[in-house]
Structures are given as C-alpha cells and as structure tokens.
Design an enzyme around this catalytic site. Sequence first.
Site, PDB file in Angstrom:
ATOM      1  N   ASP A  86     -27.368 -33.023  -4.656  1.00  0.00           N
ATOM      2  CA  ASP A  86     -26.620 -32.103  -3.803  1.00  0.00           C
ATOM      3  C   ASP A  86     -25.190 -31.943  -4.314  1.00  0.00           C
ATOM      4  O   ASP A  86     -24.634 -30.841  -4.334  1.00  0.00           O
ATOM      5  CB  ASP A  86     -26.618 -32.641  -2.371  1.00  0.00           C
ATOM      6  CG  ASP A  86     -25.794 -31.789  -1.425  1.00  0.00           C
ATOM      7  OD1 ASP A  86     -26.123 -30.598  -1.271  1.00  0.00           O
ATOM      8  OD2 ASP A  86     -24.824 -32.303  -0.841  1.00  0.00           O
ATOM      9  N   GLU A 128     -33.113 -30.713  -5.080  1.00  0.00           N
ATOM     10  CA  GLU A 128     -31.865 -31.434  -5.311  1.00  0.00           C
ATOM     11  C   GLU A 128     -32.127 -32.737  -6.062  1.00  0.00           C
ATOM     12  O   GLU A 128     -31.346 -33.123  -6.943  1.00  0.00           O
ATOM     13  CB  GLU A 128     -31.177 -31.720  -3.980  1.00  0.00           C
ATOM     14  CG  GLU A 128     -30.633 -30.479  -3.297  1.00  0.00           C
ATOM     15  CD  GLU A 128     -30.025 -30.742  -1.944  1.00  0.00           C
ATOM     16  OE1 GLU A 128     -29.278 -29.883  -1.450  1.00  0.00           O
ATOM     17  OE2 GLU A 128     -30.300 -31.829  -1.367  1.00  0.00           O
TER      18      GLU A 128
END
Length: 229
Positions: free
Chosen positions: A49, A121
């Site tokens: 992320d 992610e």
Amino acid sequence: MKLSAELAAFSARLGHDFADPGLLVRALTHGSLSSATRPDNQRLEFLGDRVLGLTIAEALLKADQGATEGQLAPRLNALVRGETCAEIARQIGLGEVLKLGRSEMMTGGRRKDALLGDAMEAVIAAVYLDAGFEPARAMILRLWGARIAGAEEAAFNPKTTLQEWAQAKGMAPPSYEVADRSGPDHAPHFRIIVRLDDGRQAEASGTGTKRSIEQAAASAMLHQIGDTP
C-alpha cells in the site's frame, strides 16, 4: 522453489521474474488458507500500500505540475483505493491464482473486491522485496498508466459534489437509503435512493459495492438538479 506453470504465467503477466518465488506465493495466500508454515499476505499488503501510494503520488506530481495539493489528493485516493486495485487485479487475472481456504472459495472469494485489492497490494510488495523500488515502480506505472492519465476524471466524487451543493443551498446533507438488496454476498445487487431536504429524490441500482451505487445515485441527482461538472 519453482513456480507452478500457472504462477509462472501470472509472473509473466506482471512482467517480473522472481528471484525468490516464495514471495509471490505468500502475496497470493489469503488468511483463510494461512498456517504456521504458510504465512498469509497481510504484512505484504501493508507494505505494498505504501509503495503504491508513493509511486502514484510521484506520477501525479509529474503529470500535472500546476496542480494544488487539494486537487492532487482526491486523484491519489481514486487511484489507490481498494476498488481500483481490484480492477487492476482482474485485468491481470490475479483472482485465478489467489490461494484461498475452502470457505472463501465457496463464497466467491476470487471475485471479491476486498480480497483482490489486498492481494494486488501484496503482489506489489513482493516485487519490491524481490528486486527493489524501481522494478516495483515500473510495474505499477505500467499497470496503472491509463488511469494515471485520467486521474482528474476518476477523482470526481458525486457524493461530495452533491453534499457541497446542498450545503451551499443551506440544506442538510443528502440521505441515502438502501431500498433493496439482493444477490450473493460476493456480488450484491443494491437499489439505493438519495433524498434532499426539499423532497427531491433519485435512485440507482446495480451490482457492486454499496459505495459505488450510492455514487451512482448521487450522480443521478446531480443530473436532475442540473449541476454536473
């Protein structure tokens, strides 16, 4: 460790040849299948992320050197949110190689936005740990390229625009009601009604997240009041 033919094909779609294939396997392992000897992808998701956010923020700055922070922030949010990550995951067939426990498989986990977005992610983090920032950055820019170019349009938020319009008119924030919900948990179908203080209402329906259908209802209301950008 050698990747299976299926994972090798997925690695090729990513455009990255893993020196440590175990990182890719971990990135694709959901918590429903994890064990003491088989860690899941949650820690990688946390790292990925951040790598994604930095890469997209830098790309947006370069793409529009005159944009203010207030203009850039919603563009960034639109490009790194879970729904966008899930769209990219579908684009590269990530769901087909996601490793899930039986319960998640039975409830359509391979199609769930949350699982796909998290795994995307985690895959970014796996590339970062395997080869460093530049290869991870290059992969993100390749996969997100068209979306970066259209970031300003993607950042338009009908709910925010409608709320600002209502406030400017001295009205309370619009209210949203789920008039109907049907379909399986992994692909729910919503009918949502948005109402204004003055009694006007609009609605939208469709399969997707509750948030996305609320956005569609807000957009329908903006069209009704003639305040679309």
